[in-house]
Scaffold this motif. Structure first.
Motif, short mmCIF file in Angstrom:
data_model
loop_
_atom_site.label_atom_id
_atom_site.label_comp_id
_atom_site.label_asym_id
_atom_site.label_seq_id
_atom_site.Cartn_x
_atom_site.Cartn_y
_atom_site.Cartn_z
N PRO A 2 0.82 -1.21 0.00
CA PRO A 2 0.00 0.00 0.00
C PRO A 2 0.86 1.26 0.00
CG PRO A 2 -0.69 -1.50 1.73
CD PRO A 2 0.61 -2.01 1.19
N TYR A 3 0.36 2.25 -0.70
CA TYR A 3 1.01 3.56 -0.77
C TYR A 3 -0.06 4.60 -0.48
CZ TYR A 3 2.80 7.78 -3.04
OH TYR A 3 3.19 9.06 -3.32
N ILE A 4 0.19 5.44 0.51
CA ILE A 4 -0.73 6.50 0.89
C ILE A 4 -0.05 7.83 0.65
CG2 ILE A 4 -2.04 7.54 2.78
CD1 ILE A 4 -1.85 4.74 4.16
N ASN A 5 -0.74 8.73 -0.05
CA ASN A 5 -0.20 10.06 -0.29
C ASN A 5 -1.12 11.07 0.38
OD1 ASN A 5 -0.03 12.46 -2.81
ND2 ASN A 5 1.71 11.91 -1.58
N ILE A 6 -0.58 11.78 1.36
CA ILE A 6 -1.34 12.80 2.08
C ILE A 6 -0.85 14.16 1.60
CG2 ILE A 6 -1.84 13.81 4.34
CD1 ILE A 6 -1.24 11.03 5.55
N LYS A 7 -1.78 14.98 1.15
CA LYS A 7 -1.43 16.33 0.71
C LYS A 7 -2.06 17.33 1.68
CE LYS A 7 -0.99 15.17 -4.14
NZ LYS A 7 0.34 15.57 -4.52
N VAL A 8 -1.22 18.22 2.18
CA VAL A 8 -1.66 19.26 3.11
C VAL A 8 -1.03 20.58 2.69
CG1 VAL A 8 -1.98 17.69 5.07
CG2 VAL A 8 0.22 18.77 4.72
N THR A 9 -1.61 21.69 3.14
CA THR A 9 -0.99 22.98 2.87
C THR A 9 0.24 23.13 3.75
OG1 THR A 9 -2.45 24.05 4.46
CG2 THR A 9 -3.12 24.10 2.15
N ASP A 10 1.17 23.95 3.29
CA ASP A 10 2.45 24.12 4.00
C ASP A 10 2.33 25.17 5.10
OD1 ASP A 10 2.22 26.32 2.34
OD2 ASP A 10 4.31 26.29 1.68
N MET A 39 4.94 -3.03 5.15
CA MET A 39 4.96 -2.81 3.71
C MET A 39 4.15 -1.58 3.30
SD MET A 39 6.93 -5.16 2.68
CE MET A 39 6.70 -4.98 0.94
N THR A 40 3.64 -0.83 4.28
CA THR A 40 2.80 0.33 4.00
C THR A 40 3.66 1.59 3.94
OG1 THR A 40 0.90 -0.72 5.04
CG2 THR A 40 0.82 1.67 4.80
N HIS A 41 3.57 2.29 2.84
CA HIS A 41 4.36 3.50 2.64
C HIS A 41 3.44 4.72 2.70
CE1 HIS A 41 7.98 1.35 1.15
NE2 HIS A 41 7.06 0.42 0.94
N VAL A 42 3.88 5.75 3.42
CA VAL A 42 3.11 6.98 3.55
C VAL A 42 4.01 8.15 3.14
CG1 VAL A 42 1.80 8.49 5.10
CG2 VAL A 42 1.76 6.00 5.46
N VAL A 43 3.50 8.99 2.25
CA VAL A 43 4.23 10.18 1.82
C VAL A 43 3.36 11.39 2.10
CG1 VAL A 43 5.19 11.41 -0.16
CG2 VAL A 43 5.45 8.93 0.01
N ILE A 44 3.95 12.40 2.72
CA ILE A 44 3.24 13.65 2.99
C ILE A 44 3.81 14.73 2.07
CG2 ILE A 44 2.72 15.44 4.70
CD1 ILE A 44 3.09 13.26 6.86
N ASP A 45 2.94 15.30 1.25
CA ASP A 45 3.32 16.41 0.38
C ASP A 45 2.76 17.69 0.97
OD1 ASP A 45 4.62 14.91 -1.62
OD2 ASP A 45 2.71 14.47 -2.61
N GLU A 46 3.63 18.65 1.20
CA GLU A 46 3.20 19.95 1.67
C GLU A 46 3.10 20.89 0.47
OE1 GLU A 46 4.67 21.11 5.80
OE2 GLU A 46 6.27 19.81 5.04
N VAL A 47 1.90 21.38 0.21
CA VAL A 47 1.62 22.20 -0.96
C VAL A 47 1.56 23.67 -0.54
CG1 VAL A 47 -0.03 22.63 -2.82
CG2 VAL A 47 0.31 20.29 -1.97
#
Length: 67
Positions: A2-10, A39-47
């Motif tokens: 699993p791959y989780i992509n969390i997008k939040v404001t910076d 095996m679970t990957h989490v990425v946080i993108d700050e926009v």
């Protein structure tokens, strides 16, 4: 895997808040989908708030109007 992509404001997320998001998202997949946390990957993108829009307006403009 699993791959989780969390997008939040910076807007100054702390390291602790990011860790809570990573742990919580991982645990959710464990509980709901029975996924292996190893095996679970989490990425946080700050926009940047100039690159985030809501109601047809840049989020930065909405914040500025409130101040």
């Amino acid at each position: 895997m699993p791959y989780i992509n969390i997008k939040v404001t910076d807007e100054n997320l702390s390291k602790e808040q990011k860790q809570q998001l990573i742990a919580g998202a991982t645990q959710l997949l464990v509980e709901v989908l029975h996924k292996n946390p190893e095996m679970t990957h989490v990425v946080i993108d700050e926009v940047n708030i100039d690159n985030w829009g809501v109601r047809g307006t840049q989020y930065s403009e909405i914040i500025q109007a409130k101040n």
